[in-house]
Scaffold this motif. Structure first.
Motif, PDB file in Angstrom:
ATOM      1  N   VAL A 181       0.777  -1.051  -0.134  1.00 12.92           N
ATOM      2  CA  VAL A 181      -0.071   0.023  -0.046  1.00 12.92           C
ATOM      3  C   VAL A 181       1.042   1.134   0.117  1.00 12.92           C
ATOM      4  N   PRO A 182       0.669   2.089  -1.212  1.00 17.27           N
ATOM      5  CA  PRO A 182       1.667   3.205  -1.112  1.00 17.27           C
ATOM      6  C   PRO A 182       1.530   3.996   0.113  1.00 17.27           C
ATOM      7  N   LYS A 183       2.596   4.420   0.811  1.00 20.78           N
ATOM      8  CA  LYS A 183       2.686   5.542   2.006  1.00 20.78           C
ATOM      9  C   LYS A 183       2.449   6.996   1.480  1.00 20.78           C
ATOM     10  N   GLU A 184       1.520   7.437   2.456  1.00 22.35           N
ATOM     11  CA  GLU A 184       1.636   8.993   1.870  1.00 22.35           C
ATOM     12  C   GLU A 184       2.560   9.748   2.188  1.00 22.35           C
ATOM     13  N   LYS A 185       3.042  10.729   0.993  1.00 22.79           N
ATOM     14  CA  LYS A 185       4.059  11.301   0.792  1.00 22.79           C
ATOM     15  C   LYS A 185       4.344  12.602   2.025  1.00 22.79           C
ATOM     16  N   VAL A 186       5.271  12.631   2.794  1.00 24.93           N
ATOM     17  CA  VAL A 186       5.132  13.847   3.827  1.00 24.93           C
ATOM     18  C   VAL A 186       6.094  14.699   3.612  1.00 24.93           C
ATOM     19  N   VAL A 187       5.604  16.076   3.232  1.00 23.92           N
ATOM     20  CA  VAL A 187       6.469  16.992   2.754  1.00 23.92           C
ATOM     21  C   VAL A 187       6.833  18.067   3.846  1.00 23.92           C
ATOM     22  N   ILE A 188       8.065  17.902   4.114  1.00 19.76           N
ATOM     23  CA  ILE A 188       8.679  19.099   5.039  1.00 19.76           C
ATOM     24  C   ILE A 188       9.249  20.278   4.509  1.00 19.76           C
ATOM     25  N   ALA A 189       8.502  21.140   5.093  1.00 16.58           N
ATOM     26  CA  ALA A 189       8.757  22.455   4.662  1.00 16.58           C
ATOM     27  C   ALA A 189      10.255  22.791   5.124  1.00 16.58           C
ATOM     28  N   PRO A 190      10.728  23.646   3.969  1.00 15.89           N
ATOM     29  CA  PRO A 190      12.300  23.832   4.493  1.00 15.89           C
ATOM     30  C   PRO A 190      12.540  24.990   5.416  1.00 15.89           C
ATOM     31  N   LYS A 191      13.411  24.739   6.276  1.00 16.51           N
ATOM     32  CA  LYS A 191      13.454  25.678   7.504  1.00 16.51           C
ATOM     33  C   LYS A 191      14.015  27.047   7.029  1.00 16.51           C
ATOM     34  N   LYS A 192      13.396  28.102   7.641  1.00 11.72           N
ATOM     35  CA  LYS A 192      13.834  29.147   7.288  1.00 11.72           C
ATOM     36  C   LYS A 192      15.072  29.807   7.840  1.00 11.72           C
ATOM     37  N   LYS A 193      15.726  30.312   6.953  1.00 12.33           N
ATOM     38  CA  LYS A 193      17.206  30.882   7.488  1.00 12.33           C
ATOM     39  C   LYS A 193      17.170  32.134   8.527  1.00 12.33           C
ATOM     40  N   ASN A 194      17.670  31.771   9.590  1.00 15.49           N
ATOM     41  CA  ASN A 194      17.928  33.164  10.539  1.00 15.49           C
ATOM     42  C   ASN A 194      18.817  34.087   9.995  1.00 15.49           C
ATOM     43  N   LEU A 195      18.302  35.072   9.662  1.00 11.74           N
ATOM     44  CA  LEU A 195      19.223  36.269   9.224  1.00 11.74           C
ATOM     45  C   LEU A 195      19.357  37.174  10.233  1.00 11.74           C
ATOM     46  N   TRP A 196      18.712  37.435  11.395  1.00 12.76           N
ATOM     47  CA  TRP A 196      18.934  38.255  12.424  1.00 12.76           C
ATOM     48  C   TRP A 196      20.186  37.978  13.156  1.00 12.76           C
ATOM     49  N   ASN A 197      21.335  38.330  12.554  1.00 13.14           N
ATOM     50  CA  ASN A 197      22.461  38.126  13.119  1.00 13.14           C
ATOM     51  C   ASN A 197      23.591  38.916  12.431  1.00 13.14           C
ATOM     52  N   LYS A 198      24.755  39.350  13.167  1.00 15.69           N
ATOM     53  CA  LYS A 198      25.783  40.223  12.614  1.00 15.69           C
ATOM     54  C   LYS A 198      26.348  39.738  11.338  1.00 15.69           C
ATOM     55  N   GLU A 199      26.739  38.376  11.556  1.00 19.88           N
ATOM     56  CA  GLU A 199      26.996  37.630  10.137  1.00 19.88           C
ATOM     57  C   GLU A 199      26.277  37.973   8.836  1.00 19.88           C
ATOM     58  N   ALA A 200      24.980  37.829   9.107  1.00 15.00           N
ATOM     59  CA  ALA A 200      24.087  37.935   7.872  1.00 15.00           C
ATOM     60  C   ALA A 200      24.416  39.268   7.322  1.00 15.00           C
ATOM     61  N   VAL A 201      24.227  40.238   8.098  1.00 18.32           N
ATOM     62  CA  VAL A 201      24.404  41.724   7.795  1.00 18.32           C
ATOM     63  C   VAL A 201      25.947  41.815   6.859  1.00 18.32           C
ATOM     64  N   ASP A 202      26.920  41.454   7.596  1.00 19.43           N
ATOM     65  CA  ASP A 202      28.143  41.482   7.176  1.00 19.43           C
ATOM     66  C   ASP A 202      28.321  40.862   5.952  1.00 19.43           C
ATOM     67  N   ALA A 203      27.737  39.570   5.550  1.00 17.49           N
ATOM     68  CA  ALA A 203      27.695  38.817   4.504  1.00 17.49           C
ATOM     69  C   ALA A 203      27.040  39.544   3.185  1.00 17.49           C
ATOM     70  N   GLN A 204      26.145  40.275   3.388  1.00 16.12           N
ATOM     71  CA  GLN A 204      25.092  41.139   2.658  1.00 16.12           C
ATOM     72  C   GLN A 204      25.950  42.208   2.253  1.00 16.12           C
ATOM     73  N   ILE A 205      26.738  42.884   3.084  1.00 13.54           N
ATOM     74  CA  ILE A 205      27.537  44.119   2.808  1.00 13.54           C
ATOM     75  C   ILE A 205      28.463  43.774   2.007  1.00 13.54           C
ATOM     76  N   ARG A 206      29.392  42.523   2.059  1.00 13.84           N
ATOM     77  CA  ARG A 206      30.372  42.081   1.306  1.00 13.84           C
ATOM     78  C   ARG A 206      29.960  41.707  -0.204  1.00 13.84           C
ATOM     79  N   ALA A 207      28.586  41.341  -0.127  1.00 15.13           N
ATOM     80  CA  ALA A 207      27.967  40.730  -1.532  1.00 15.13           C
ATOM     81  C   ALA A 207      27.825  42.086  -2.499  1.00 15.13           C
ATOM     82  N   CYS A 208      27.479  43.243  -1.496  1.00 14.76           N
ATOM     83  CA  CYS A 208      27.373  44.524  -2.329  1.00 14.76           C
ATOM     84  C   CYS A 208      28.612  45.046  -3.010  1.00 14.76           C
ATOM     85  N   PHE A 209      29.504  44.872  -2.390  1.00 16.74           N
ATOM     86  CA  PHE A 209      30.836  45.313  -2.958  1.00 16.74           C
ATOM     87  C   PHE A 209      31.624  44.411  -3.969  1.00 16.74           C
TER      88      PHE A 209
END
Length: 207
Positions: free
Chosen positions: A43-71
């Motif tokens: 009997v085919p099992k029901e496929k369970v779809v797991i939603a991707p985990k949202k990336k936490n961007l509220w940190n200094k590293e994420a801000v730093d990475a975006q600024i470096r991406a700009c330049f």
């Protein structure tokens, strides 16, 4: 010999009767071959779809990475000529872009005069290629931050930018450039807003 043949015949009739009658009384008899087949059906099992985990961007590293991406994007532009419009579209907040668009419409109609900072907000008057020496970030709220950025170009010229950022649509976006010595009203966004509103006096205005 005759008695043995009669016994065999009776036995054959009894076996045929047992095999042919699938129902005895009120109880149904299941064919063992069919039962074995049913138990092997998957009997085919029901496929369970797991939603991707949202990336936490509220940190200094994420801000730093975006600024470096700009330049990093600045350095992709050839001959030291940067495309201000493209950079603004890629890395600025919705509020900044909306105000800029409304201001440009007034400028095109001759209703206000505004020449802008000619790209100072991206390079602080140093050349390209540009390197980010360091970034100092302060997280203000869950969707706002402020960063001090120290820059250096290939001729060892140094630049400094202070920027305000908003967290929008899963990315940090630059909302304002702050410099009380360079910009009327203390910051680029404030200057644009005052020009749009028709204010000519250099007074402090909230971001």
């Amino acid at each position: 010999m005759k008695r043995k043949m009669i016994f065999i015949a009776v036995a054959a009739i009894v076996m045929a009767a047992c095999g042919g009658n699938k129902i005895q009384g009120d109880e149904a008899q299941v064919d063992p071959v069919m039962l074995d087949t049913l138990t092997k059906v998957e009997v085919p099992k029901e496929k369970v779809v797991i939603a991707p985990k949202k990336k936490n961007l509220w940190n200094k590293e994420a801000v730093d990475a975006q600024i470096r991406a700009c330049f990093a994007e600045v350095n992709k532009m050839s001959d030291g000529v940067i495309d201000i419009e493209k950079l603004d579209e890629m890395f600025c907040s919705k509020d900044f872009l909306e105000l800029k668009s409304m201001l440009e419409k007034k400028i095109s109609k001759g209703e206000v005069m505004f020449e802008g900072d000619e790209g100072y907000h991206w390079l602080a008057n140093i050349g390209t290629p540009v390197a980010v020496d360091s970034v100092k970030t302060e997280l203000l709220t869950t969707d706002q931050a402020r960063a001090e950025v120290w820059l250096k170009d290939g001729q060892d010229n140094h630049g400094y930018l202070e920027i305000a950022l908003y967290l929008e649509d899963g990315a940090w976006k630059i909302h304002n450039w702050i410099d009380t010595e360079i910009y009327p009203f203390g910051a680029l966004f404030n200057w644009m807003q005052n020009v749009y509103d028709g204010n000519t006096e250099d007074e402090e205005m909230e971001e």
